[in-house]
Design an enzyme around this catalytic site. Structure first.
Site, PDB file in Angstrom:
ATOM      1  N   GLU A   1      35.083  21.592  20.079  1.00  0.00           N
ATOM      2  CA  GLU A   1      35.194  20.342  19.340  1.00  0.00           C
ATOM      3  C   GLU A   1      36.372  19.507  19.835  1.00  0.00           C
ATOM      4  O   GLU A   1      36.291  18.284  19.934  1.00  0.00           O
ATOM      5  CB  GLU A   1      35.347  20.616  17.840  1.00  0.00           C
ATOM      6  CG  GLU A   1      34.059  21.007  17.148  1.00  0.00           C
ATOM      7  CD  GLU A   1      33.602  22.399  17.539  1.00  0.00           C
ATOM      8  OE1 GLU A   1      34.472  23.218  17.899  1.00  0.00           O
ATOM      9  OE2 GLU A   1      32.398  22.664  17.475  1.00  0.00           O
TER      10      GLU A   1
ATOM     11  N   HIS B   1      29.961  25.657   6.274  1.00  0.00           N
ATOM     12  CA  HIS B   1      28.887  24.695   6.500  1.00  0.00           C
ATOM     13  C   HIS B   1      28.715  23.800   5.286  1.00  0.00           C
ATOM     14  O   HIS B   1      27.653  23.244   5.080  1.00  0.00           O
ATOM     15  CB  HIS B   1      27.561  25.427   6.809  1.00  0.00           C
ATOM     16  CG  HIS B   1      27.607  26.275   8.040  1.00  0.00           C
ATOM     17  ND1 HIS B   1      28.195  27.510   8.061  1.00  0.00           N
ATOM     18  CD2 HIS B   1      27.148  26.059   9.297  1.00  0.00           C
ATOM     19  CE1 HIS B   1      28.090  28.020   9.277  1.00  0.00           C
ATOM     20  NE2 HIS B   1      27.460  27.164  10.052  1.00  0.00           N
TER      21      HIS B   1
END
Lengths: 128, 410
Positions: B132, B202
């Site tokens: 990321e 998540h």
């Protein structure tokens, strides 16, 4: 380099791993230096039940690798265990069914456990 | 090269039509089913007429001076299809636009980039390695050279490794160069909020962490039309934008969405339901829980009726969708609170350090003497977003109703 000895091992070959680690350990202790061991393996399943790795690799590749990847099966192919009397088919069946029973027992026990108290949602955030 | 030029001058619109059309089949609900508050919401624009008259729409095509909506078409889309539609328009009209991230090439784990690699080529829609920090850094570099970089972070929970790049590099790019350089071409898209089974990594809503990174913009859409218009605005905005898409809405939010190129304004909140007795401010998934709470207030079911005094049932609550979280629309919110004198803020992220605190302080400063009750925040608890008891962690209609009632009767 970084002054480290390195070795790459087929991680699914039990005897190869044993020998490589034995040698690496000897070099560490005698040479006073680190050893980097790169253990090569293969992931047969998907990353998770929500992922589909077939988008990135052929199913045939997985089928081919599957034949070769299980370290237990490969070790037994040497027939060493049988000829030395360490293991046989009966032992195999007994172990498999015992383990299955243990797992089912654990499952049943877990299923009957009540859900935790709602307050448990707030515990273990901090030490205190 | 030639193929790419042809593609951009050829009416890519018809090609896009096909891509979108082929994937607008009836969607089955996701594993957890559609959230009931979303399924029963009246806030979606389900007809062509109402969709074309979405407030604040600004058409971005050659006939943009034409405000007549007569000839314009809409298509039924869910949220991920609206994302894809917007991305397709962005790539068709902007030759320098590219999309990159983990697994975006085959279509993305939420199908937001379906068919785009096939349509625009793998040099423009491609996968990155699992990093990321690298995705953000790469996007910043591209944008600094004037390209339109549309990065995807697969889950908002994973935006944390990119935090240094976004806060220390992206947010400060214009400022530290005295305006000589900028990276407006950067847009970072990411699925956010709880989904029913996401667990710790998540389900997070990290928008609060970015409030201190002035120079960045943070936008959160609530519906397909909003998503398409806000995303196109975000991509074209001269500042870097983090676009957080509530993942539980990808399949359950469905609307008739205008197929043309249109924009919705950033930094402007939208009053969804006008009211006079209390202002209810929120964004993303909780918009629909708020709507349900208002329904419970006016006509409670038998199980709740004894708990809701009839005097409160006629209260007119003003529901506002903040839409842009940073910089947020202070004027609209304060103007509303000055009228209603009461404010309840709802968000999924935890209370401490959440966006609600920032809004409450600012509203308190500007409307202190008008307020008749303390600003109330209904939020996730100050615990990680665990899998167990998620329903009790995220604010739901009943908790929101409770906060409304408490504030009304303060």
């Amino acid at each position: 380099g970084y002054g480290m000895g390195t070795v790459r091992v087929d991680e699914n070959d039990l005897l190869a791993v044993m020998n490589a680690v034995k040698e690496a350990r000897r070099r560490c202790l005698e040479g006073g230096r680190a050893v980097l061991m790169e253990m090569m393996t293969y992931r047969v399943g998907h990353h998770s039940t929500s992922d589909d790795s077939y988008v990135y690799r052929e199913r045939q590749e997985i089928e081919d690798r599957k034949k070769n990847v299980n370290p237990i099966t490969r070790f037994r192919l040497f027939r060493v265990t049988e000829s030395w009397g360490w293991w046989n088919e009966t032992d195999e069946e007994e172990l498999a069914s015992r383990l299955r029973r243990d797992v089912i027992k654990a499952f049943k026990r877990a299923e009957s456990v009540k859900k935790p108290d709602l307050g448990d949602m707030f515990t273990d955030v901090y030490a205190e | 090269m030639l193929a790419r030029r042809l593609r951009s001058t050829f009416p890519a619109l018809s090609r896009r039509w096909q891509t979108t059309a082929s994937t607008t089949a009836i969607e089955s609900p996701s594993a957890g089913g559609h959230p009931s508050s979303v399924a029963s919401s009246q806030l979606f624009r389900m007809t062509r007429e109402s969709a074309l008259r979405t407030p604040g729409i600004s058409w971005q095509d050659d006939e943009s001076d034409r405000n007549i909506v007569g000839g314009r078409e809409t298509r039924k889309m869910n949220l991920y299809q609206a994302v894809r539609d917007a991305l397709s328009i962005a790539l068709a009209k902007d030759d320098s636009a590219i999309i990159f991230g983990e697994d975006v090439a085959f279509g993305g784990v939420f199908r937001c980039t379906m068919g785009l690699a096939e349509e625009f080529g793998r040099e423009r829609v491609f996968n990155t390695p699992l990093t990321e920090q690298g995705i953000a850094g790469f996007g910043i570099g591209l944008a600094s050279m004037g390209h339109t970089a549309i990065a995807e972070i697969q889950f908002a929970d994973y935006i944390l490794p990119a935090f240094d790049q976004l806060v220390n590099e992206a947010a400060k790019f214009r400022y530290r160069s005295g305006g000589h350089f900028s990276i407006g071409g950067l847009t970072v898209r990411t699925p956010t909020m709880a989904v029913g089974h996401g667990g710790l990594y998540h389900s997070q809503s990290p928008e609060g962490f970015f409030m201190g990174a002035s120079g960045l913009k943070v936008v959160i859409p609530r519906s397909p039309i909003q998503c398409k218009g806000l995303l196109l605005s975000a991509i074209r905005d001269p500042d870097p934008v983090i676009f957080m898409e509530p993942k539980v809405l990808y399949r359950s939010a469905v609307e008739q969405v205008p197929i043309d190129d249109f924009a919705l304004p950033l930094s402007r909140a939208e009053i969804l339901i006008p009211g006079s007795d209390l202002t209810l401010l929120t964004w993303g998934t909780p918009v629909y829980h708020c709507e349900s709470a208002l329904r419970l207030l006016t006509s409670p079911p038998p199980s709740l009726a004894p708990l809701i005094p009839p005097s409160l049932r006629s209260a007119k609550v003003e529901l506002i969708d903040l839409r842009t979280i940073l910089p947020w629309d202070i004027e609209t919110v304060v103007e509303s609170v000055r009228r209603t004198k009461r404010l309840v803020i709802v968000h999924e992220a935890g209370m401490t350090g959440g966006v609600g605190g920032e809004i409450a302080a600012e509203v308190g400063k500007r409307a202190f003497l008008r307020l008749e009750a303390p600003v109330r925040r209904i939020t996730g608890w100050d615990v990680p977003a665990g899998l167990q008891f998620e329903k009790f962690n995220m604010p739901d209609a009943v908790r929101i109703l409770d906060g409304i009632m408490e504030t009304l009767s303060y």
